[in-house]
Design a protein around this motif. Structure first.
Motif, PDB file in Angstrom:
ATOM      1  N   TYR A  35      -4.904  -0.925   3.711  1.00 54.36           N
ATOM      2  CA  TYR A  35      -3.801  -0.833   4.674  1.00 54.36           C
ATOM      3  C   TYR A  35      -4.237  -1.416   6.024  1.00 54.36           C
ATOM      4  CZ  TYR A  35      -0.012   1.354   7.377  1.00 54.36           C
ATOM      5  OH  TYR A  35       1.060   1.588   8.189  1.00 54.36           O
ATOM      6  N   ILE A  54      -4.501  13.037   5.932  1.00 56.78           N
ATOM      7  CA  ILE A  54      -4.155  12.961   4.505  1.00 56.78           C
ATOM      8  C   ILE A  54      -4.238  14.327   3.819  1.00 56.78           C
ATOM      9  CG2 ILE A  54      -4.766  11.916   2.276  1.00 56.78           C
ATOM     10  CD1 ILE A  54      -3.609   9.885   4.298  1.00 56.78           C
ATOM     11  N   ASN A 109      -0.833  16.319   2.570  1.00 51.88           N
ATOM     12  CA  ASN A 109      -0.533  16.483   1.146  1.00 51.88           C
ATOM     13  C   ASN A 109      -0.413  17.947   0.748  1.00 51.88           C
ATOM     14  OD1 ASN A 109      -0.167  13.826  -0.067  1.00 51.88           O
ATOM     15  ND2 ASN A 109      -2.206  13.454   0.734  1.00 51.88           N
ATOM     16  N   LEU A 139      -8.693   8.343  -2.981  1.00 52.55           N
ATOM     17  CA  LEU A 139      -8.148   6.979  -2.988  1.00 52.55           C
ATOM     18  C   LEU A 139      -7.912   6.445  -1.576  1.00 52.55           C
ATOM     19  CD1 LEU A 139      -5.674   7.177  -5.993  1.00 52.55           C
ATOM     20  CD2 LEU A 139      -7.844   5.952  -5.889  1.00 52.55           C
ATOM     21  N   ASN A 140      -7.429   7.298  -0.671  1.00 51.75           N
ATOM     22  CA  ASN A 140      -7.225   6.844   0.706  1.00 51.75           C
ATOM     23  C   ASN A 140      -8.551   6.543   1.390  1.00 51.75           C
ATOM     24  OD1 ASN A 140      -4.433   6.650   1.869  1.00 51.75           O
ATOM     25  ND2 ASN A 140      -4.249   8.593   0.789  1.00 51.75           N
ATOM     26  N   LEU A 197       1.168   6.921  -6.743  1.00 52.25           N
ATOM     27  CA  LEU A 197       0.025   7.758  -7.108  1.00 52.25           C
ATOM     28  C   LEU A 197       0.246   9.211  -6.704  1.00 52.25           C
ATOM     29  CD1 LEU A 197      -2.773   5.235  -6.082  1.00 52.25           C
ATOM     30  CD2 LEU A 197      -2.051   5.831  -8.411  1.00 52.25           C
ATOM     31  N   ALA A 198       0.883   9.428  -5.549  1.00 50.53           N
ATOM     32  CA  ALA A 198       1.182  10.792  -5.107  1.00 50.53           C
ATOM     33  C   ALA A 198       2.159  11.463  -6.074  1.00 50.53           C
ATOM     34  CB  ALA A 198       1.758  10.777  -3.689  1.00 50.53           C
ATOM     35  N   ILE A 214       0.818  -1.214   0.000  1.00 45.57           N
ATOM     36  CA  ILE A 214       0.000   0.000   0.000  1.00 45.57           C
ATOM     37  C   ILE A 214       0.856   1.270   0.000  1.00 45.57           C
ATOM     38  CG2 ILE A 214      -1.835   1.270   1.195  1.00 45.57           C
ATOM     39  CD1 ILE A 214      -2.638  -1.463  -0.109  1.00 45.57           C
ATOM     40  N   ALA A 274       0.685   4.073  -2.860  1.00 48.53           N
ATOM     41  CA  ALA A 274       0.296   5.445  -2.506  1.00 48.53           C
ATOM     42  C   ALA A 274       1.368   6.438  -2.947  1.00 48.53           C
ATOM     43  CB  ALA A 274       0.039   5.549  -1.006  1.00 48.53           C
ATOM     44  N   ASN A 275       2.634   6.080  -2.771  1.00 50.86           N
ATOM     45  CA  ASN A 275       3.724   6.959  -3.169  1.00 50.86           C
ATOM     46  C   ASN A 275       3.740   7.148  -4.683  1.00 50.86           C
ATOM     47  OD1 ASN A 275       6.636   7.640  -3.966  1.00 50.86           O
ATOM     48  ND2 ASN A 275       6.633   7.966  -1.746  1.00 50.86           N
ATOM     49  N   LEU A 279      -5.405  11.748  -3.662  1.00 47.75           N
ATOM     50  CA  LEU A 279      -5.055  10.886  -2.530  1.00 47.75           C
ATOM     51  C   LEU A 279      -6.128  10.880  -1.451  1.00 47.75           C
ATOM     52  CD1 LEU A 279      -1.219  11.344  -2.385  1.00 47.75           C
ATOM     53  CD2 LEU A 279      -2.521   9.387  -3.139  1.00 47.75           C
ATOM     54  N   LEU A 304      -7.139   2.875  -0.336  1.00 44.15           N
ATOM     55  CA  LEU A 304      -5.815   2.653   0.254  1.00 44.15           C
ATOM     56  C   LEU A 304      -5.847   2.437   1.765  1.00 44.15           C
ATOM     57  CD1 LEU A 304      -3.777   5.251  -1.845  1.00 44.15           C
ATOM     58  CD2 LEU A 304      -3.897   2.777  -2.179  1.00 44.15           C
TER      59      LEU A 304
END
Length: 189
Positions: A133, A154, A158, A124-125, A84-85, A77, A81-82, A121, A129
């Motif tokens: 997780y 989040i 970000n 998605l989180n 996608l970021a 995960i 996530a990284n 994010l 995600l």
């Protein structure tokens, strides 16, 4: 293979390696959940975007994540996530900057990239995600607090990350990119 192609391959390799190393040097930011860590691993990918175009920038990000996923990560995960970021932050910066190649377009790109990364994010989180997780690491607290984690963790993380990276990108762009562009031109001679 000509000299400019060799130069490009060497630079992709170097930038990917530097990006991976910078990803290892991540630090938690105060007041944020400990799994949210800040690093400047996107800077080499940004350099790749500017020197060689979007495909190379994406390739550097992908190589960084693949190496990190195989050598460091204990779960998928974080690297996803990284990835996608990085993509949601750098692609808007590149697209906006390339149109007019001015300081104003770079700053506009950084603002749009920060907002886009935050939006992507957050969604998605919230839906994918963080629930995954929590499931993978068997942490019920993550399931029960997804909304709070997104709104208090989040989103602000970000925004802060985008601003901090933006400052570094601006400095790199004004100080280092001109030198690297001259070096690239010499490699094509």
């Amino acid at each position: 293979m000509n000299q400019s192609q060799i130069y490009k391959i060497i630079m992709i390799s170097i930038l990917s390696a530097i990006s991976f190393i910078l990803m290892l040097i991540s630090v938690p930011l105060p007041f944020f959940p400990p799994f949210l860590k800040f690093d400047i691993a996107d800077i080499p990918a940004y350099i790749g975007f500017i020197l060689f175009g979007g495909g190379v920038g994406v390739l550097i990000i992908a190589i960084k994540i693949i190496i990190y996923g195989f050598l460091v990560s204990s779960e998928p995960i974080g690297p996803i996530a990284n990835l996608l970021a990085s993509l949601s932050y750098l692609i808007p910066i590149y697209i906006i900057y390339v149109k007019s190649k001015t300081s104003k377009s770079l700053i506009t790109g950084i603002v749009v990239g920060t907002l886009f990364m935050t939006f992507v994010l957050s969604i998605l989180n919230y839906f994918i995600l963080l629930p995954l997780y929590g499931m993978i690491l068997d942490q019920r607290a993550v399931f029960e607090n997804v909304k709070t984690l997104v709104t208090v963790g989040i989103i602000p993380f970000n925004i802060v990350k985008g601003i901090l990276l933006g400052v570094v990108i601006y400095i790199v762009h004004t100080k280092l990119i001109p030198i690297l562009k001259k070096q690239k031109e010499k490699s094509t001679l």
